[in-house]
Motif scaffolding. Structure first.
Motif, PDB file in Angstrom:
ATOM      1  N   TYR A  16      46.604  65.549  23.725  1.00  0.00           N
ATOM      2  CA  TYR A  16      46.495  64.419  24.317  1.00  0.00           C
ATOM      3  C   TYR A  16      46.466  62.468  23.310  1.00  0.00           C
ATOM      4  O   TYR A  16      47.027  62.416  22.361  1.00  0.00           O
ATOM      5  N   ARG A  17      46.940  61.894  24.570  1.00  0.00           N
ATOM      6  CA  ARG A  17      46.896  60.540  23.105  1.00  0.00           C
ATOM      7  C   ARG A  17      45.326  59.766  24.345  1.00  0.00           C
ATOM      8  O   ARG A  17      45.478  59.603  25.353  1.00  0.00           O
ATOM      9  N   ALA A  18      45.029  59.019  23.470  1.00  0.00           N
ATOM     10  CA  ALA A  18      43.659  57.785  24.045  1.00  0.00           C
ATOM     11  C   ALA A  18      44.550  56.936  23.476  1.00  0.00           C
ATOM     12  O   ALA A  18      44.770  56.606  22.659  1.00  0.00           O
ATOM     13  N   PRO A  19      43.507  56.566  24.017  1.00  0.00           N
ATOM     14  CA  PRO A  19      43.628  54.690  24.192  1.00  0.00           C
ATOM     15  C   PRO A  19      43.307  53.584  23.434  1.00  0.00           C
ATOM     16  O   PRO A  19      42.384  53.425  23.346  1.00  0.00           O
ATOM     17  N   PHE A  20      42.935  53.950  22.208  1.00  0.00           N
ATOM     18  CA  PHE A  20      42.297  53.793  20.686  1.00  0.00           C
ATOM     19  C   PHE A  20      43.756  53.223  19.646  1.00  0.00           C
ATOM     20  O   PHE A  20      44.516  53.782  19.802  1.00  0.00           O
ATOM     21  N   ALA A  21      42.586  52.293  18.649  1.00  0.00           N
ATOM     22  CA  ALA A  21      44.031  52.779  17.474  1.00  0.00           C
ATOM     23  C   ALA A  21      43.695  53.632  16.085  1.00  0.00           C
ATOM     24  O   ALA A  21      42.655  53.448  16.718  1.00  0.00           O
ATOM     25  N   PHE A 194      36.467  60.989  19.194  1.00  0.00           N
ATOM     26  CA  PHE A 194      37.286  60.473  18.739  1.00  0.00           C
ATOM     27  C   PHE A 194      38.224  59.208  18.922  1.00  0.00           C
ATOM     28  O   PHE A 194      37.471  58.747  17.654  1.00  0.00           O
ATOM     29  N   GLY A 195      36.581  58.387  19.340  1.00  0.00           N
ATOM     30  CA  GLY A 195      37.053  57.122  18.934  1.00  0.00           C
ATOM     31  C   GLY A 195      36.420  56.501  18.212  1.00  0.00           C
ATOM     32  O   GLY A 195      36.838  55.753  17.951  1.00  0.00           O
ATOM     33  N   GLN A 196      35.061  57.033  17.668  1.00  0.00           N
ATOM     34  CA  GLN A 196      34.496  56.277  16.515  1.00  0.00           C
ATOM     35  C   GLN A 196      35.861  56.978  15.703  1.00  0.00           C
ATOM     36  O   GLN A 196      35.884  56.210  14.777  1.00  0.00           O
ATOM     37  N   MET A 197      36.605  57.955  15.377  1.00  0.00           N
ATOM     38  CA  MET A 197      36.915  58.641  13.835  1.00  0.00           C
ATOM     39  C   MET A 197      38.425  57.594  14.611  1.00  0.00           C
ATOM     40  O   MET A 197      38.736  56.963  12.677  1.00  0.00           O
ATOM     41  N   SER A 198      39.041  57.303  15.739  1.00  0.00           N
ATOM     42  CA  SER A 198      39.956  56.138  16.032  1.00  0.00           C
ATOM     43  C   SER A 198      39.688  54.833  15.164  1.00  0.00           C
ATOM     44  O   SER A 198      40.222  54.447  14.279  1.00  0.00           O
ATOM     45  N   LYS A 199      38.429  55.094  14.947  1.00  0.00           N
ATOM     46  CA  LYS A 199      38.346  53.492  15.500  1.00  0.00           C
ATOM     47  C   LYS A 199      37.955  52.910  13.809  1.00  0.00           C
ATOM     48  O   LYS A 199      38.224  51.588  13.198  1.00  0.00           O
ATOM     49  N   LEU A 200      37.096  53.848  13.292  1.00  0.00           N
ATOM     50  CA  LEU A 200      36.385  53.696  11.855  1.00  0.00           C
ATOM     51  C   LEU A 200      36.995  54.177  10.965  1.00  0.00           C
ATOM     52  O   LEU A 200      37.294  53.854   9.649  1.00  0.00           O
ATOM     53  N   ASN A 201      38.833  55.082  10.877  1.00  0.00           N
ATOM     54  CA  ASN A 201      38.648  55.956   9.557  1.00  0.00           C
ATOM     55  C   ASN A 201      40.411  55.739   9.831  1.00  0.00           C
ATOM     56  O   ASN A 201      41.584  56.477   9.217  1.00  0.00           O
ATOM     57  N   GLY A 202      40.975  55.284  11.278  1.00  0.00           N
ATOM     58  CA  GLY A 202      42.242  54.627  10.438  1.00  0.00           C
ATOM     59  C   GLY A 202      43.067  55.794  10.713  1.00  0.00           C
ATOM     60  O   GLY A 202      43.617  55.841  10.461  1.00  0.00           O
ATOM     61  N   LEU A 203      42.553  56.287  12.052  1.00  0.00           N
ATOM     62  CA  LEU A 203      44.052  58.113  12.297  1.00  0.00           C
ATOM     63  C   LEU A 203      45.483  57.816  12.098  1.00  0.00           C
ATOM     64  O   LEU A 203      45.780  56.504  12.240  1.00  0.00           O
ATOM     65  N   ARG A 204      46.211  57.931  11.219  1.00  0.00           N
ATOM     66  CA  ARG A 204      47.511  58.213  11.261  1.00  0.00           C
ATOM     67  C   ARG A 204      48.322  58.137  12.770  1.00  0.00           C
ATOM     68  O   ARG A 204      48.782  57.044  12.703  1.00  0.00           O
ATOM     69  N   GLU A 205      47.930  58.544  13.911  1.00  0.00           N
ATOM     70  CA  GLU A 205      48.756  58.681  15.171  1.00  0.00           C
ATOM     71  C   GLU A 205      47.075  59.218  16.026  1.00  0.00           C
ATOM     72  O   GLU A 205      46.447  58.964  16.268  1.00  0.00           O
ATOM     73  N   GLN A 206      47.345  57.707  17.412  1.00  0.00           N
ATOM     74  CA  GLN A 206      46.423  57.538  18.372  1.00  0.00           C
ATOM     75  C   GLN A 206      45.621  59.153  19.077  1.00  0.00           C
ATOM     76  O   GLN A 206      45.357  59.395  20.240  1.00  0.00           O
ATOM     77  N   THR A 207      45.936  60.140  18.216  1.00  0.00           N
ATOM     78  CA  THR A 207      46.205  61.572  19.529  1.00  0.00           C
ATOM     79  C   THR A 207      45.325  62.434  18.551  1.00  0.00           C
ATOM     80  O   THR A 207      44.526  62.463  17.527  1.00  0.00           O
ATOM     81  N   SER A 220      43.445  79.653  14.915  1.00  0.00           N
ATOM     82  CA  SER A 220      43.842  78.586  15.962  1.00  0.00           C
ATOM     83  C   SER A 220      43.556  77.566  15.469  1.00  0.00           C
ATOM     84  O   SER A 220      42.542  77.309  14.095  1.00  0.00           O
ATOM     85  N   GLU A 221      43.780  76.019  15.713  1.00  0.00           N
ATOM     86  CA  GLU A 221      44.129  74.791  15.140  1.00  0.00           C
ATOM     87  C   GLU A 221      43.603  73.765  16.363  1.00  0.00           C
ATOM     88  O   GLU A 221      43.823  73.632  17.188  1.00  0.00           O
ATOM     89  N   ILE A 222      43.064  72.330  15.872  1.00  0.00           N
ATOM     90  CA  ILE A 222      42.343  71.312  16.296  1.00  0.00           C
ATOM     91  C   ILE A 222      42.531  70.477  15.457  1.00  0.00           C
ATOM     92  O   ILE A 222      42.571  70.360  14.012  1.00  0.00           O
ATOM     93  N   SER A 223      43.437  69.561  15.688  1.00  0.00           N
ATOM     94  CA  SER A 223      44.555  68.635  14.484  1.00  0.00           C
ATOM     95  C   SER A 223      43.498  66.382  14.971  1.00  0.00           C
ATOM     96  O   SER A 223      43.789  66.769  16.410  1.00  0.00           O
ATOM     97  N   PHE A 224      43.229  65.967  14.359  1.00  0.00           N
ATOM     98  CA  PHE A 224      42.905  64.487  14.925  1.00  0.00           C
ATOM     99  C   PHE A 224      44.323  63.605  14.010  1.00  0.00           C
ATOM    100  O   PHE A 224      43.850  63.879  12.443  1.00  0.00           O
ATOM    101  N   GLY A 225      44.365  62.990  14.295  1.00  0.00           N
ATOM    102  CA  GLY A 225      45.815  61.465  14.119  1.00  0.00           C
ATOM    103  C   GLY A 225      46.726  62.430  13.659  1.00  0.00           C
ATOM    104  O   GLY A 225      47.541  61.912  12.963  1.00  0.00           O
ATOM    105  N   GLY A 226      47.064  63.528  14.264  1.00  0.00           N
ATOM    106  CA  GLY A 226      48.589  63.450  14.312  1.00  0.00           C
ATOM    107  C   GLY A 226      47.981  65.236  14.896  1.00  0.00           C
ATOM    108  O   GLY A 226      47.281  66.529  15.488  1.00  0.00           O
ATOM    109  N   HIS A 227      49.636  66.114  15.331  1.00  0.00           N
ATOM    110  CA  HIS A 227      49.990  67.579  15.640  1.00  0.00           C
ATOM    111  C   HIS A 227      50.585  68.160  14.110  1.00  0.00           C
ATOM    112  O   HIS A 227      50.925  67.746  13.513  1.00  0.00           O
ATOM    113  N   ASP A 228      50.296  69.986  14.473  1.00  0.00           N
ATOM    114  CA  ASP A 228      51.202  70.539  13.259  1.00  0.00           C
ATOM    115  C   ASP A 228      52.804  70.363  14.115  1.00  0.00           C
ATOM    116  O   ASP A 228      52.559  71.811  15.518  1.00  0.00           O
ATOM    117  N   PRO A 229      53.915  70.088  13.586  1.00  0.00           N
ATOM    118  CA  PRO A 229      54.938  70.267  14.880  1.00  0.00           C
ATOM    119  C   PRO A 229      55.665  72.246  15.028  1.00  0.00           C
ATOM    120  O   PRO A 229      55.824  72.705  15.965  1.00  0.00           O
TER     121      PRO A 229
END
Length: 253
Positions: A16-21, A194-207, A220-229
């Motif tokens: 997913y791609r979200a509209p956050f920095a 996810f919005g708070q993680m993106s806003k307050l923590n500066g995730l590497r990627e907005q995904t 299984s896996e869920i990743s915040f700020g990126g994914h495992d290629p």
């Protein structure tokens, strides 16, 4: 003043791609299977993927939650809830947390002399919860908070004082739900994990992204700020979210 929000059933995409920095965080949801019985025979199984989160700072309280892309709030059962749907799960003890702040529906701290609390009713595809608001620290992994941690964020949390007795809360083993819908689906953006993680923590990627294993032998896996290629079967392709103002990760047919 009570509020009401209706959430659709879980919808899952590959990424997913979200509209956050820069950071990539991951958790390992586990699959649980619940038989569907018709005429005293098992006709199929329901599958839920859920993992652990940790609430609090000095004394963390651990819960299992479904990572649900069809809702936008985090709720866990409150210790004040005495219904069977609550007591069969882990419950949040407000008095055991030094970091939780009781809130009104508008996000302001509850006055010390208040005799009543604002509540919210949230209806899922199946099941409904009623609860009160707190601001609490939510982490993806356990551990001391001696210094700021990138896998933790402050979030408005709903402490469920009532949960419907039937599905899904009585059937599945998970304690609560962590909503990953768009912030526009939430009562307020500060409910969006996810919005708070993106806003307050500066995730590497907005995904954020899911990997749902076909075998219990592979987590299984869920990743915040990126994914495992290594989890990709092909190159990612991006398409815009259809009507993001509705809050759902939906595509135009």
């Amino acid at each position: 003043m009570p509020s009401s929000v209706r959430c659709e059933p879980l919808v899952t995409f590959a990424c997913y791609r979200a509209p956050f920095a820069s950071l990539r965080l991951s958790s390992s949801p586990r699959a649980r299977y619940v038989p569907v019985i018709r005429n005293e025979k098992i006709v199929s199984y329901k599958t839920a993927y859920f993992g652990k989160i940790h609430l609090g700072v000095a004394r963390q309280q651990t819960f299992t939650v479904v990572f649900d892309t069809g809702s936008a709030h985090l709720f866990v059962p409150s210790a004040t809830c005495q219904s069977p749907a609550c007591t069969r799960h882990r419950q949040f003890y407000r008095n055991a947390s030094d970091s939780a702040v009781d809130l009104d529906h508008d996000g302001n701290p509850v006055q010390k002399n208040a005799t009543r609390r604002d509540q919210v009713n949230i209806a899922f595809g199946t099941g409904e919860v009623t609860g009160e608001f707190v601001r609490e620290t939510v982490c993806l992994s356990p551990g001391a908070m001696d210094s700021p941690r990138k896998d933790c964020t402050e979030l408005r949390v709903i402490l469920a004082s009532e949960m419907t007795k039937d599905e899904p809360f009585m059937t599945f083993e998970f304690d609560g739900v962590l909503g990953l819908g768009l912030a526009s689906l939430a009562v307020d953006p500060e409910f969006s994990f996810f919005g708070q993680m993106s806003k307050l923590n500066g995730l590497r990627e907005q995904t954020f992204g899911y990997f749902l294993s076909r075998s219990d032998k592979v987590p299984s896996e869920i990743s915040f700020g990126g994914h495992d290629p290594k989890r990709l079967a092909s190159d990612l392709q991006w398409v815009p979210v259809h009507k993001p103002e509705l809050g759902y990760w939906q595509l135009k047919p």
